[in-house]
Design a protein around this motif. Sequence first.
Motif, PDB file in Angstrom:
ATOM      1  N   ASN A 235       0.798  -1.226   0.000  1.00  0.00           N
ATOM      2  CA  ASN A 235       0.000   0.000   0.000  1.00  0.00           C
ATOM      3  C   ASN A 235       0.832   1.278   0.000  1.00  0.00           C
ATOM      4  O   ASN A 235       0.303   2.360  -0.237  1.00  0.00           O
ATOM      5  N   ILE A 236       2.128   1.182   0.297  1.00  0.00           N
ATOM      6  CA  ILE A 236       3.064   2.283   0.095  1.00  0.00           C
ATOM      7  C   ILE A 236       4.241   1.689  -0.669  1.00  0.00           C
ATOM      8  O   ILE A 236       4.874   0.752  -0.188  1.00  0.00           O
ATOM      9  N   GLN A 260       0.901   5.516  -2.815  1.00  0.00           N
ATOM     10  CA  GLN A 260       0.274   4.928  -1.646  1.00  0.00           C
ATOM     11  C   GLN A 260      -1.237   4.863  -1.826  1.00  0.00           C
ATOM     12  O   GLN A 260      -1.824   5.684  -2.543  1.00  0.00           O
ATOM     13  N   VAL A 265      -3.830   2.579   4.024  1.00  0.00           N
ATOM     14  CA  VAL A 265      -2.746   2.863   4.963  1.00  0.00           C
ATOM     15  C   VAL A 265      -3.321   3.370   6.288  1.00  0.00           C
ATOM     16  O   VAL A 265      -2.945   2.913   7.370  1.00  0.00           O
ATOM     17  N   VAL A 269      -2.546   0.924   9.300  1.00  0.00           N
ATOM     18  CA  VAL A 269      -1.366   1.322  10.064  1.00  0.00           C
ATOM     19  C   VAL A 269      -1.718   1.794  11.470  1.00  0.00           C
ATOM     20  O   VAL A 269      -0.998   1.502  12.436  1.00  0.00           O
ATOM     21  N   TYR A 362       4.684  -2.906   5.831  1.00  0.00           N
ATOM     22  CA  TYR A 362       4.657  -1.875   6.858  1.00  0.00           C
ATOM     23  C   TYR A 362       5.787  -2.077   7.864  1.00  0.00           C
ATOM     24  O   TYR A 362       6.232  -3.189   8.104  1.00  0.00           O
TER      25      TYR A 362
END
Length: 373
Positions: A235-236, A260, A265, A269, A362
Amino acid sequence: MHNVAITGTGVFTPDQVITNDELVVAFNAYADQWNAENAMAIESGEAEAKAHSSTDFIVAASGIERRYVLDKEGVLDPKRMFPRLAPRDDEAPGYMAEIGVDAANKALAQAGVAAEDIDLVICAASNMERAYPAIGVEIQELLGAGGFAFDMNVACSSATFGIQTAADMIRSGSIRRALVINPEICSAHLEWRDRDCHFIFGDVATAAVLERDDDLSGDRFSILSTRCATQFSNNIRNNNGYLRRTQDRMEDRRDMQFMQNGRKVFKEVLPLVSQHIAEHMDDTGITAGDLKRLWLHQANKTMNDYIGKKVLGRNPEAGEQPNILQDYANTSSAGSMIAFSKYSDDLADGDKGIICSFGAGYSVGSVIVERRA
């Protein structure tokens, strides 16, 4: 096993600033230009017109008001939208080494440590200027530091991962002193032509001196505990790998710059980071009431407000969770270290706090510290 302390920090800040208003003017001129050039495709439905950005949109989405960059002119050129960082001769210092040395010298001065007494230099950053030789080794040479050096990339968590790595070596006795340096030239891997992210990043460099804390006296932050964690996510992502060294863009592929999925995120996150900090505190015997300061990764104000509330069990009071995001924007791994460097002098002996960074991977890293004076 030896104790470890952070005895000095330093921040290099570029002298060029881009305000939101300036950025919006440039982006909207680019959007108008692109829409005009692709008018037929837009009219036929083959392409979608690019919408304008606005200062209100940027502040609401991020809390960012301005950012420092190494090259303002290239970024604000609607026909370019990318910094001009001309290639340098191999014998000249690289961009990352140059700004890293500036931050390192400030950290060494604060710590009262000579460069030749450093045993380890880690260059920890989200994107390296080149594959090899290591930027860390170049910085070691320019500083005249001893020991050895290497590069580390854990995206926005590079600083805290670097601190744990250096701290573990000091704890084990293999070294006495280390420099962890975070030169972040984020302007070179940001896609300035994408409305959803064109405002996010800025450039900066930070540095921290870590020392064996067995016989130190004076102001310092003893490292009580460190912890790192990773969980793979796309996702990033940035498929380019290294800073672009040419005056012009290479292949015009969107995936070659920062990308992203912001909504995912945000959703994934926040609980990951909140749980990580809570478990680290619990295992270390630290409660929310023990904390005087949270120095969080500077990516998004809303994210930090959420994490602060989860960790403390209430809304953070003024000063408990300092933000530098409004002035520096997101500076990747350097963000939490800027906040720590600028907002830690007021803490009293025995006050505790947490440095935490998180991002692509992540990844999440946390460092629990206690002020000693």
